[in-house]
Design an enzyme around this catalytic site. Sequence first.
Site, short mmCIF file in Angstrom:
data_model
loop_
_atom_site.label_atom_id
_atom_site.label_comp_id
_atom_site.label_asym_id
_atom_site.label_seq_id
_atom_site.Cartn_x
_atom_site.Cartn_y
_atom_site.Cartn_z
NE ARG A 80 35.28 34.86 61.44
CZ ARG A 80 34.72 35.69 60.54
NH1 ARG A 80 35.48 36.36 59.69
NH2 ARG A 80 33.42 35.86 60.52
CG HIS A 130 40.89 25.71 52.90
ND1 HIS A 130 42.01 26.34 52.39
CD2 HIS A 130 40.58 26.37 54.04
CE1 HIS A 130 42.34 27.34 53.18
NE2 HIS A 130 41.50 27.40 54.19
CD GLU A 142 41.24 30.97 51.44
OE1 GLU A 142 41.56 30.91 50.23
OE2 GLU A 142 41.76 31.75 52.24
#
Lengths: 344, 344
Positions: A71, A6, A284
């Site tokens: 994004r 991720h 992330e």
Amino acid sequence: MIIDCHGHYTTEPKDLHRFRKDQTEAVKNKTPLPPRAGLKMSDDEIRASIEGAQLKFQRERGTDLTIFSPRASGMGHHIGDFAVSQEWTQICNDLIHRVCALFPKNFIGVCQLPQTQGESPSSSIKELERCVKELGFVGCNLNPDPSGGYFNAPPLTDKWWYPFYEKLVELDVPAMIHVSGCCNPAQHTTGSYYLNADTMAVMQLILSDLFKQFPKLKLIIPHGGGAVPYHWGRFRGIALDNKRPELAEIMGNNIFFDTCVYHQPGIDLLTKVVPVDNILFASEMVGAVKGVDPKTGFNFDDTRRYVDATPNLSAADRQKVFEGNAMKVYPRLKAQIQRQAGNA
Amino acid sequence: MIIDCHGHYTTEPKDLHRFRKDQTEAVKNKTPLPPRAGLKMSDDEIRASIEGAQLKFQRERGTDLTIFSPRASGMGHHIGDFAVSQEWTQICNDLIHRVCALFPKNFIGVCQLPQTQGESPSSSIKELERCVKELGFVGCNLNPDPSGGYFNAPPLTDKWWYPFYEKLVELDVPAMIHVSGCCNPAQHTTGSYYLNADTMAVMQLILSDLFKQFPKLKLIIPHGGGAVPYHWGRFRGIALDNKRPELAEIMGNNIFFDTCVYHQPGIDLLTKVVPVDNILFASEMVGAVKGVDPKTGFNFDDTRRYVDATPNLSAADRQKVFEGNAMKVYPRLKAQIQRQAGNA
């Protein structure tokens, strides 16, 4: 091998932001859309943007490969109509493809979809196919709330989504359930909205028979599964009260949580309650939290440290979380790694 | 003394449900509303409904007092106009008052508010005053989303709510931030919606200066603070990235989480990361999860067991969580306990 499932391209070239701003303004003012050909993003610019951020962090933290997508907060499925969403999406996906071509050993693509508020998810099939078949992407980010914060789309268990799931199964790629930027002032994009969408999605899945219909469908719930591991007893209890099986059984080979949980007690909880086969390593980065934790001296999103340090995982478990599970959840990943290694 | 600060009257007399159904139908069909005088709920019925449930559980679990409010999912602030909401709310609050009168040692009231979608929270002031001044209630449940699932009200930090906060401070009562039943098919009332509202509320508070404006305002976030303790690092990081203080400082004497978290690892996490002065014992019984955990043999919502068993609390800490903090958060509680004891 440590695979971060991720990561978002959040250090994009400036002209991408200029283009999107122009596009959004044109939608608002009903003026002509900016030409795609006007976009100026050189390889050097892309290289620098990655080398100074995502690649640097990979090296510093000792991770090997990031499954990389545009994004998330930029997808903006509530802006404009399908044509606008499609053009923006193709540009973002093509940019991810360029990153993967420039750094073939470090990044493998996952696509954004041209979803549009009120529009059937079927309209995203064509772009999914293009990304998987032509660009070598191994998955997609599916937005359960194209309204950008009002949760007014049909639940993920509704037939509304079925044609798209059929294509996911046919192509053998998973979807990460991931909302975009929030235009609802009551919710904060990366603080409450992302987590709320995760929790909402898991709850929808718990009470449904979706995976009887699609036994091979694989859905990844990011941000550690939202609130679910912390409230594992609540969700287990609601499942059992509703004559559903144990959560571990419901998750099975279909639902996976990532490790985007930014402190040790959170990762300890996640790895204690959620079956190890259903946990995928992720950070992330560079994303929701950019800072350094003053209490540890390390970045909040340096999740490898928490996974390394948790007492709840054996060496074999850790291998699953870091690599083995990702290979299972992204069936195209192994071949794509080899393909891109050949290009390196 | 063990004070459960979050209990709802979910075993109401049948005729209350009949009345509400008639009222809701009348709203939908624009026909005359049912007369309040037609409601038939005897003391015997109320007594039996409590003795067989909430009181039985208090005794079995060894808790002493429940801060008791109407069924949260029944508030239904999205149904009808202010007059409808007000009548329904008065009926529900009067019923809580009857429970407290029948069992003065076991229940102390917290009120529902006559909120209405789109209506200023100021319109709830009169009923709050009635409940506190005339009925001896010690707090209220404030719904941050009167739409019933679409999160389209102004954030809790918006001036929209200020007149109501002024009254809370003046009366010296806290508000528990608690949504009602969800009419949005994407969210499950007790599974995702309640938790999402909690997480949304905390995130709003983290980035605001609301408590500089209202230093004495006390807000309780139920269900263990939603997703926040599990994602403590994420919320700390977002706060620090935004030049806000540490979460512990932000919570201060203003924000409190309850212990409605239905498994041991969840309570262990909560008590590890959240300051002990900001945790209030609660079970939410009889509420979201009614079943017995097959792995422990005890009810999921028997949260006293988890608080007793957690290694993270000293005896002094446990006293705070069970009693001391509640006395601080509900300034009217001590006097009301004495008043009701005099009536016993």
